[in-house]
Write a protein that holds these residues in place. Structure first.
Motif, PDB file in Angstrom:
ATOM      1  N   GLN A   1       0.805  -1.215   0.000  1.00 26.10           N
ATOM      2  CA  GLN A   1       0.000   0.000   0.000  1.00 26.10           C
ATOM      3  C   GLN A   1       0.841   1.269   0.000  1.00 26.10           C
ATOM      4  OE1 GLN A   1       0.229  -2.288   2.351  1.00 26.10           O
ATOM      5  NE2 GLN A   1       0.039  -1.461   4.416  1.00 26.10           N
TER       6      GLN A   1
ATOM      7  N   VAL B   1       2.651   3.042  -4.392  1.00 26.70           N
ATOM      8  CA  VAL B   1       2.243   4.117  -5.306  1.00 26.70           C
ATOM      9  C   VAL B   1       2.854   5.441  -4.874  1.00 26.70           C
ATOM     10  CG1 VAL B   1       0.296   5.366  -6.291  1.00 26.70           C
ATOM     11  CG2 VAL B   1       0.124   2.898  -5.916  1.00 26.70           C
TER      12      VAL B   1
ATOM     13  N   TRP C   1      -2.979  -1.763  -6.225  1.00 27.67           N
ATOM     14  CA  TRP C   1      -1.914  -0.764  -6.200  1.00 27.67           C
ATOM     15  C   TRP C   1      -1.267  -0.524  -7.553  1.00 27.67           C
ATOM     16  CZ3 TRP C   1      -3.553   1.604  -2.392  1.00 27.67           C
ATOM     17  CH2 TRP C   1      -4.087   0.924  -1.296  1.00 27.67           C
TER      18      TRP C   1
ATOM     19  N   GLN D   1      -3.223  -0.629 -10.424  1.00 28.50           N
ATOM     20  CA  GLN D   1      -4.263   0.150 -11.080  1.00 28.50           C
ATOM     21  C   GLN D   1      -4.330   1.577 -10.530  1.00 28.50           C
ATOM     22  OE1 GLN D   1      -6.472  -1.298 -13.881  1.00 28.50           O
ATOM     23  NE2 GLN D   1      -4.360  -2.025 -13.690  1.00 28.50           N
ATOM     24  N   GLN D   2      -3.969   1.753  -9.265  1.00 29.86           N
ATOM     25  CA  GLN D   2      -3.955   3.113  -8.724  1.00 29.86           C
ATOM     26  C   GLN D   2      -2.863   3.952  -9.385  1.00 29.86           C
ATOM     27  OE1 GLN D   2      -2.622   4.340  -4.610  1.00 29.86           O
ATOM     28  NE2 GLN D   2      -4.811   4.643  -4.363  1.00 29.86           N
TER      29      GLN D   2
ATOM     30  N   SER E   1      -4.098   4.851 -12.813  1.00 29.58           N
ATOM     31  CA  SER E   1      -5.164   5.860 -12.785  1.00 29.58           C
ATOM     32  C   SER E   1      -4.616   7.251 -12.503  1.00 29.58           C
ATOM     33  CB  SER E   1      -6.223   5.490 -11.741  1.00 29.58           C
ATOM     34  OG  SER E   1      -5.743   5.689 -10.424  1.00 29.58           O
ATOM     35  N   ARG E   2      -3.523   7.321 -11.749  1.00 28.04           N
ATOM     36  CA  ARG E   2      -2.909   8.621 -11.438  1.00 28.04           C
ATOM     37  C   ARG E   2      -1.947   9.082 -12.540  1.00 28.04           C
ATOM     38  NH1 ARG E   2      -0.797   8.526  -5.270  1.00 28.04           N
ATOM     39  NH2 ARG E   2       0.185  10.458  -6.053  1.00 28.04           N
TER      40      ARG E   2
ATOM     41  N   VAL F   1     -10.169   2.209  -1.185  1.00 27.77           N
ATOM     42  CA  VAL F   1      -9.858   2.821  -2.475  1.00 27.77           C
ATOM     43  C   VAL F   1     -11.125   2.787  -3.331  1.00 27.77           C
ATOM     44  CG1 VAL F   1      -7.413   2.154  -2.420  1.00 27.77           C
ATOM     45  CG2 VAL F   1      -9.066   0.657  -3.533  1.00 27.77           C
TER      46      VAL F   1
ATOM     47  N   LEU G   1     -11.038   1.052  -9.151  1.00 19.99           N
ATOM     48  CA  LEU G   1      -9.726   0.405  -9.121  1.00 19.99           C
ATOM     49  C   LEU G   1      -9.812  -1.069  -8.753  1.00 19.99           C
ATOM     50  CD1 LEU G   1      -7.602   3.118  -7.269  1.00 19.99           C
ATOM     51  CD2 LEU G   1      -7.974   2.837  -9.724  1.00 19.99           C
TER      52      LEU G   1
END
Length: 392
Positions: free
Chosen positions: A169, A172, A189, A191-192, A195-196, A266, A270
């Motif tokens: 966690q 990212v 983590w 996909q996060q 996405s960012r 989250v 995601l």
């Protein structure tokens, strides 16, 4: 009177079996009152299980073996009689690095799975510097996949690249701050980061070893010996939960539960797509179909295969974690990966189970049927993309 249990987990999508067992009442069905405790790292989970602060936990599949071998820093024997699933992780690389590879070495991205040769070319062409990649724990499938992937591209560990242990966690934010150039971790983590816009998935565990091992339910051997009936009830509850999760509409429901603050905390966007077989590698790319990205019960996914344990032993030895292989690996693996306990639970539920402890091959290019079982079991393909991963 219900048996009180404390089970630890890390905020990863593949804790879904534990969450489903709690939220859908499977623990309660078997007379268990379970508290799920979110932990901060795999080392923390190891310590709290080892010293009895947790009764059981969501663990990386090699962790009980490393503990029993005494190479994890504690050396308190552990065991696993249940696998929490297959696949589910990926290697993410910082977006600027991936864009540089696309610009200067596009051919490196044309293979499937994507290989790490582009990183080596960049290091050779620019002012030499060491890359830094994050890994969730030394004794993990993530570590072995990451090392094999980097070495396949000609990168020399310690010279070209350093691997640091970072809780999943925290990956990212470590990437966002430039502390690492990439990492191998489970979802959500990767996909996060996508996405960012700060990371792009180079390759998934699905691409490197489809239907490879991931997580298990870990307990100490002392706890298992002292609580055989509770252990069996726990296995039955998890088996029911895992099979419940294979229904697509139930995956939609579990994704919603996992968004809660006490679990992953989250956004649904995601968590849900990968659970439904839709996966995004980069912000500007459409989702790809990976129907087996998370396997919770199909393909004998919950069976604690000794062949997976033999693979972990080989990887531990090859990566220098284990100086010499054990004199009697068969006895060791039987002690750690407890197939008779799994078979008893499956038989209680009238579910099919393997009657052998070893898969004869992990490199199958098409679905097949396991006939060494109480009833034939449909198995998925399990191709292994890199030769370095075919040890054991």
């Amino acid at each position: 009177m219900k048996q009180e249990l404390r089970i630890g987990f890390l905020p990863l999508t593949d804790c879904a079996v534990l969450v489903a067992a709690l939220e859908r009442g499977f623990f309660e069905k078997y007379g268990l009152h379970v508290t799920l405790q979110r932990e901060v790292s795999w080392a923390n989970i190891r310590d709290r299980v080892a010293f009895g602060e947790l009764d059981a936990a969501h663990m990386l599949a090699p962790m009980p073996l490393a503990a029993t071998l005494g190479i994890d820093g504690l050396g308190i024997p552990m065991q696993a009689a249940f696998s929490l699933g297959l696949n589910g992780s990926a290697i993410t690389v910082a977006s600027p690095l991936m864009e540089a590879i696309r610009q200067h070495y596009p051919q490196a991205l044309c293979t499937s799975p994507v290989r790490s040769h582009g990183l080596k070319h960049l290091l050779s062409a620019q002012t030499p510097r060491k890359l830094v990649f994050g890994c969730v724990y030394p004794f993990s499938q993530h570590h072995y996949l990451l090392q094999a992937w980097l070495q396949d591209g000609g990168l020399v560990l310690g010279q070209d690249v350093e691997i640091r242990v970072i809780p999943p966690q925290q990956m990212v934010e470590s990437l966002a701050q430039g502390q690492i150039d990439g990492y191998c971790a489970g979802e959500p983590w990767n996909q996060q980061a996508v996405s960012r816009g700060i990371g792009q998935v180079a390759v998934t565990s699905y691409d490197l070893w489809n239907n490879g091992p991931e997580k298990v339910l870990g307990v100490t051997q002392a706890w298992a010996e002292a609580n055989p009936e509770t252990h069996q009830a726990l296995l039955c509850a998890l088996l029911e939960a895992a099979h419940w999760l294979e229904e697509p509409h139930n995956r939609v429901r579990i994704a919603e539960l996992l968004t809660r603050p006490e679990y992953l905390d989250v956004p649904l966007a995601l968590i849900q797509p990968p659970l439904l077989g839709r996966y995004r590698y980069a912000p500007d790319e459409p989702e790809r179909l990976l129907p087996d990205f998370n396997v919770f019960a199909r393909y004998a996914a919950n069976f604690p295969w000794h062949s997976h344990g033999a693979y972990f032993l080989a990887q531990m030895h090859a990566t220098g974690q284990l100086a010499t292989l054990p004199a009697d690996p068969v006895a060791l693996l039987a002690k750690v990966y407890c197939t008779p306990l799994y078979r008893l639970a499956a038989e209680t539920l009238s579910l099919p189970y393997p009657t052998v402890d070893y898969l004869s091959s992990v490199h199958c290019l098409a679905p097949w049927v396991l006939r060494d079982a109480s009833q034939p079991i449909a198995m998925g393909n399990s191709y292994v993309a890199l030769e370095r991963l075919r040890l054991g």
